[in-house]
Design an enzyme around this catalytic site. Sequence first.
Site, PDB file in Angstrom:
ATOM      1  CE  LYS A   1      -1.540   2.240   3.463  1.00 38.79           C
ATOM      2  NZ  LYS A   1      -2.149   3.348   4.238  1.00 38.79           N
TER       3      LYS A   1
ATOM      4  CG  ASP B   1      -5.581   4.129   1.312  1.00 42.83           C
ATOM      5  OD1 ASP B   1      -6.728   4.438   0.935  1.00 42.83           O
ATOM      6  OD2 ASP B   1      -5.255   4.053   2.516  1.00 42.83           O
TER       7      ASP B   1
ATOM      8  CE  LYS C   1      -7.913   6.386   4.024  1.00 45.23           C
ATOM      9  NZ  LYS C   1      -6.487   6.049   3.801  1.00 45.23           N
TER      10      LYS C   1
ATOM     11  CG  ASP D   1     -13.014  17.773  -5.117  1.00 45.92           C
ATOM     12  OD1 ASP D   1     -13.997  18.517  -5.373  1.00 45.92           O
ATOM     13  OD2 ASP D   1     -11.870  18.199  -4.916  1.00 45.92           O
ATOM     14  CB  ILE D   2     -17.563  18.056  -7.269  1.00 42.41           C
ATOM     15  CG1 ILE D   2     -16.445  18.454  -8.234  1.00 42.41           C
ATOM     16  CG2 ILE D   2     -17.814  19.149  -6.238  1.00 42.41           C
ATOM     17  CD1 ILE D   2     -16.792  19.657  -9.087  1.00 42.41           C
TER      18      ILE D   2
ATOM     19  CB  THR E   1      -9.039   2.542  11.578  1.00 39.81           C
ATOM     20  OG1 THR E   1      -7.823   3.096  11.062  1.00 39.81           O
ATOM     21  CG2 THR E   1      -9.601   1.527  10.607  1.00 39.81           C
TER      22      THR E   1
ATOM     23  NE  ARG F   1       2.533   2.738  12.610  1.00 42.66           N
ATOM     24  CZ  ARG F   1       1.809   3.795  12.961  1.00 42.66           C
ATOM     25  NH1 ARG F   1       2.393   4.837  13.514  1.00 42.66           N
ATOM     26  NH2 ARG F   1       0.517   3.816  12.748  1.00 42.66           N
TER      27      ARG F   1
END
Length: 237
Positions: free
Chosen positions: A35, A61, A63, A66-67, A124, A215
């Site tokens: 990722k 990723d 995310k 927006d319009i 999360t 991690r």
Amino acid sequence: MAHRRTRLIAALDTLNLATAQQWASSLEGAVDAVKLGLEFTYSCGLKAVSDISQHQKLFLDLKLHDIPNTVASGLKALTPIKPLLTTIHASGGTEMIQRSREVLEEAFPNDLERPKLLAVTVLTSMNTQTLAEIGVNATPLQQVVRLGRLAMQAGADGLVCSAHEIVALRDALGDTPELVVPGIRPAGSQADDQKRIMTPRQAAEAGADWIVVGRPITRAENPALAAQNIQDELNAR
């Protein structure tokens, strides 16, 4: 519920290109995908993202939120990278999700090559209090199911959710959504900034298709061995 293979994604959360390349190289064959997110993409650029994707299947990723036309155009700009999975925010609404699906279908007429469109439900790091702060008078679980149903009806392939919402999403939406679950910590790991966490085996047994581990893999003395230990835990079910 049908038994599913739960696959492992290593989160390469870094601002440093050499570090990400080293991690990606050391994890070849040990994980099912890597990722890359906002911090790496903004710091190193899309060419660096593309370079890493030549050697590993990629969960990109970003995310997007927006319009509808802007998100669709953004996804179109990302299609040359050919990520395996990519993300938008479910809270962008039906039209935004529909346009996102359409632009990916146009760019990838062969559906097998099309990146899977994942809708992010509730981050999360959020809990009931932080939802209330932004005017959502619901628990994370209630909001995840609400947004999950909206996203799947609008054309998403799957959802990003906490492990603690997997069962509720399966109950509400069945086996169809591809569920990608961050916030996974092997037993004994620090929670860091994740508030709703679960171990790899617990997430797999709940019905996750993919788990994302950062991690505990990348900070391990031997990242490939850490990843393999998680794979062994997943395969031992």
